[in-house]
Structures are given as structure tokens and as C-alpha cells.
Write a protein that holds these residues in place. Structure first.
Motif, PDB file in Angstrom:
ATOM      1  N   PRO A 161     -13.037 116.897  86.099  1.00 46.56           N
ATOM      2  CA  PRO A 161     -14.472 117.097  86.347  1.00 46.56           C
ATOM      3  C   PRO A 161     -14.924 116.590  87.712  1.00 46.56           C
ATOM      4  CG  PRO A 161     -14.114 116.284  84.121  1.00 46.56           C
ATOM      5  CD  PRO A 161     -12.801 116.196  84.822  1.00 46.56           C
ATOM      6  N   VAL A 162     -14.335 115.476  88.157  1.00 41.62           N
ATOM      7  CA  VAL A 162     -14.705 114.934  89.470  1.00 41.62           C
ATOM      8  C   VAL A 162     -14.286 115.896  90.578  1.00 41.62           C
ATOM      9  CG1 VAL A 162     -14.256 113.078  91.127  1.00 41.62           C
ATOM     10  CG2 VAL A 162     -14.639 112.528  88.720  1.00 41.62           C
ATOM     11  N   VAL A 163     -13.088 116.466  90.444  1.00 42.79           N
ATOM     12  CA  VAL A 163     -12.588 117.403  91.453  1.00 42.79           C
ATOM     13  C   VAL A 163     -13.473 118.650  91.507  1.00 42.79           C
ATOM     14  CG1 VAL A 163     -10.672 118.921  92.073  1.00 42.79           C
ATOM     15  CG2 VAL A 163     -10.214 116.575  91.332  1.00 42.79           C
ATOM     16  N   LYS A 164     -13.795 119.212  90.347  1.00 41.16           N
ATOM     17  CA  LYS A 164     -14.629 120.423  90.314  1.00 41.16           C
ATOM     18  C   LYS A 164     -16.017 120.164  90.896  1.00 41.16           C
ATOM     19  CE  LYS A 164     -12.341 122.514  86.310  1.00 41.16           C
ATOM     20  NZ  LYS A 164     -12.485 122.945  84.898  1.00 41.16           N
ATOM     21  N   LYS A 165     -16.565 119.014  90.563  1.00 45.91           N
ATOM     22  CA  LYS A 165     -17.899 118.673  91.052  1.00 45.91           C
ATOM     23  C   LYS A 165     -17.901 118.436  92.561  1.00 45.91           C
ATOM     24  CE  LYS A 165     -21.633 115.347  90.224  1.00 45.91           C
ATOM     25  NZ  LYS A 165     -22.050 114.145  89.457  1.00 45.91           N
ATOM     26  N   SER A 166     -16.737 118.063  93.102  1.00 47.48           N
ATOM     27  CA  SER A 166     -16.654 117.697  94.518  1.00 47.48           C
ATOM     28  C   SER A 166     -16.027 118.789  95.377  1.00 47.48           C
ATOM     29  CB  SER A 166     -15.845 116.398  94.664  1.00 47.48           C
ATOM     30  OG  SER A 166     -16.404 115.351  93.911  1.00 47.48           O
ATOM     31  N   GLU A 167     -15.994 120.018  94.890  1.00 55.60           N
ATOM     32  CA  GLU A 167     -15.415 121.099  95.695  1.00 55.60           C
ATOM     33  C   GLU A 167     -16.130 121.187  97.044  1.00 55.60           C
ATOM     34  OE1 GLU A 167     -14.380 125.899  95.449  1.00 55.60           O
ATOM     35  OE2 GLU A 167     -15.198 124.837  93.700  1.00 55.60           O
ATOM     36  N   ASN A 168     -15.320 121.186  98.101  1.00 58.25           N
ATOM     37  CA  ASN A 168     -15.800 121.227  99.489  1.00 58.25           C
ATOM     38  C   ASN A 168     -16.590 119.972  99.885  1.00 58.25           C
ATOM     39  OD1 ASN A 168     -14.698 123.843  99.949  1.00 58.25           O
ATOM     40  ND2 ASN A 168     -16.474 124.745  98.910  1.00 58.25           N
ATOM     41  N   ALA A 169     -16.402 118.901  99.128  1.00 54.49           N
ATOM     42  CA  ALA A 169     -17.022 117.614  99.466  1.00 54.49           C
ATOM     43  C   ALA A 169     -15.939 116.535  99.449  1.00 54.49           C
ATOM     44  CB  ALA A 169     -18.126 117.266  98.469  1.00 54.49           C
ATOM     45  N   GLN A 170     -16.100 115.537 100.265  1.00 60.08           N
ATOM     46  CA  GLN A 170     -15.073 114.511 100.396  1.00 60.08           C
ATOM     47  C   GLN A 170     -15.031 113.580  99.180  1.00 60.08           C
ATOM     48  OE1 GLN A 170     -15.787 112.468 104.123  1.00 60.08           O
ATOM     49  NE2 GLN A 170     -14.567 113.948 105.273  1.00 60.08           N
ATOM     50  N   ILE A 171     -13.817 113.230  98.786  1.00 58.50           N
ATOM     51  CA  ILE A 171     -13.582 112.232  97.742  1.00 58.50           C
ATOM     52  C   ILE A 171     -12.814 111.071  98.375  1.00 58.50           C
ATOM     53  CG2 ILE A 171     -12.433 111.714  95.555  1.00 58.50           C
ATOM     54  CD1 ILE A 171     -12.718 114.606  94.773  1.00 58.50           C
ATOM     55  N   SER A 172     -13.309 109.867  98.172  1.00 60.57           N
ATOM     56  CA  SER A 172     -12.614 108.681  98.686  1.00 60.57           C
ATOM     57  C   SER A 172     -11.477 108.312  97.746  1.00 60.57           C
ATOM     58  CB  SER A 172     -13.586 107.502  98.813  1.00 60.57           C
ATOM     59  OG  SER A 172     -14.602 107.793  99.749  1.00 60.57           O
ATOM     60  N   ILE A 173     -10.308 108.091  98.328  1.00 63.82           N
ATOM     61  CA  ILE A 173      -9.132 107.736  97.535  1.00 63.82           C
ATOM     62  C   ILE A 173      -8.545 106.439  98.077  1.00 63.82           C
ATOM     63  CG2 ILE A 173      -6.779 108.410  96.906  1.00 63.82           C
ATOM     64  CD1 ILE A 173      -7.657 111.304  97.007  1.00 63.82           C
ATOM     65  N   ARG A 174      -8.221 105.550  97.161  1.00 60.99           N
ATOM     66  CA  ARG A 174      -7.490 104.339  97.535  1.00 60.99           C
ATOM     67  C   ARG A 174      -6.157 104.380  96.807  1.00 60.99           C
ATOM     68  NH1 ARG A 174      -9.532  98.283  98.573  1.00 60.99           N
ATOM     69  NH2 ARG A 174     -10.117  99.396 100.465  1.00 60.99           N
TER      70      ARG A 174
END
Length: 220
Positions: free
Chosen positions: A176-189
Motif C-alpha cells: 500500500p505504501v508503494v502504490k500510494k507513493s507512485e512517482n513520489a520519493q520514499i525514504s529508505i534506511r
């Protein structure tokens, strides 16, 4: 049998004309008052005491002034009865102030314990978020969004946007996080060779392969 009142201001059931009646009601409810209300009551008592001392000074006396002449007669230059009543009121109010200060200290100790517990929880959450891996990258497709972001096979994910070791639901929460963030940056640690590193990944369909990430994750 009626319980004896703990406050001197009402002891003996005698009304004290020198003391604000509202204070009496608040003192009776002291165990029920919030910490803010107790601090407010403390300030009121201190103000009330200042006023009583001013009245005593106007009588030309203090708490220790002798109220009789060397011959043993009441002094004629002061209102002896009023001075005695003021002294009584001051002593009672002082005792009440001590009780309020004691209650303030109790409430502050409780408040500090709650704050310490909350701080400890936040610290635990931070450890959970930033130290414990919950996913392992087992494959990164060349040219994919994950590849462009710099993700490598063998990286261990400890934080993926808002997802961490405590809420990833065996990786089910990532979709769900990936789908909601399509074409938007996701911070990954992530952990790479034992070192914490950060990167940003932008899920996108703008590449030759399927899906939004182009990598494979397994739960650890």
C-alpha cells in the motif's frame, strides 16, 4: 462519623472572616485537583498570605509582637483581638500552603514518571525503526526504480517510508505504501555491510519491467 478535615483553615468548623471562602472550597477538593489547578491554588494562597501580613502590619504588629504592656494589660495602641485573629489565620493558611506544596510535589513526581516512561518508549521505537532489519533485498533488476535509487542485492531494510520492524506485517504493509507513493520519493534506511545508510526510491512504471520497484524483498 464525619472525617476530620485535613486543612487547618476549617479546623473546628469555625468560619474565618480573614480568609477567602473560595480557597476553603478548593482546599477541600485538593486531592481531586489537576497539577495546573494545584499550582494555581498555591499562588492564591501565597497572595492571600501576603494580604494577611499587610493587614497585620497595619495593626502595628507582627507574628511575635507582645500584645500586653509590661504591667500585664492589653496594649491600647493595637486592636489586640484583630491581631490575634490575623495571627491565627496566617498560621492556619501557612499549614494549608504546606499541604498544597506537598501535593504539588506528589503530582510533579507522577508527571515526571509518565514523561520518563514516554521518553523510554520513544527511544525503544527509535531503536526499532533504525536498527532492526525486517526485509532483505534478494534481487535488483537493472534499469528499475530500485536500481536507479542505488539499492543493492544483500541490503537489509530497516525503514521503508513509515514501515519498520514493528509494523511491516510480514512485508504486507509495503504494498500500500508503494502504490500510494507512485512517482513520489520514499525514504529508505538500510544496513549495508553493517553500516546504516539512507537513500530515496521513487516507485514508477516508467521502466521496461513490471511493477513499481523492480526488486525482490524477503521477510527476515
Amino acid at each position: 462519623m464525619q472525617q476530620e478535615n485535613r486543612f487547618d483553615i476549617l479546623s473546628g468548623g469555625v468560619e474565618d472572616p480573614n480568609v477567602n471562602g473560595t480557597l476553603k472550597d478548593e482546599l477541600i477538593r485538593l486531592p481531586e485537583l489537576s497539577i495546573t489547578e494545584v499550582f494555581d491554588l498555591k499562588a492564591k494562597l501565597e497572595t492571600e498570605l501576603d494580604g494577611l501580613f499587610d493587614k497585620l502590619n497595619l495593626q502595628g504588629a507582627d507574628l511575635n509582637s507582645n500584645l500586653v504592656t509590661p504591667e500585664g494589660f492589653p496594649r491600647s495602641d493595637v486592636d489586640v483581638l484583630q491581631v490575634r485573629l490575623l495571627r491565627r489565620s496566617i498560621n492556619m493558611l501557612r499549614n494549608d500552603l504546606r499541604a498544597v506544596i506537598s501535593r504539588t510535589q506528589e503530582l510533579m513526581a507522577t508527571q515526571f514518571k509518565k514523561m520518563a516512561a514516554k521518553t523510554h518508549k520513544i527511544q525503544d521505537d527509535n531503536v526499532l525503526d533504525y536498527r532492526i532489519p525486517f526485509a532483505l533485498v534478494t534481487e535488483v533488476v537493472p534499469g528499475s526504480p530500485s536500481h536507479r535509487a542505488g539499492l543493492l542485492e544483500g541490503d537489509k531494510i530497516v525503514k521503508f517510508g513509515s514501515i519498520n520492524a514493528g509494523n511491516n506485517q510480514s512485508l504486507a504493509a509495503i504494498g500500500p505504501v508503494v502504490k500510494k507513493s507512485e512517482n513520489a520519493q520514499i525514504s529508505i534506511r538500510m544496513l549495508r555491510n553493517g553500516s546504516l545508510q539512507n537513500l530515496t526510491l521513487t516507485p514508477s512504471r516508467n521502466w521496461a519491467g513490471p511493477g513499481l520497484l523492480g526488486c525482490r524483498l524477503v521477510h527476515v
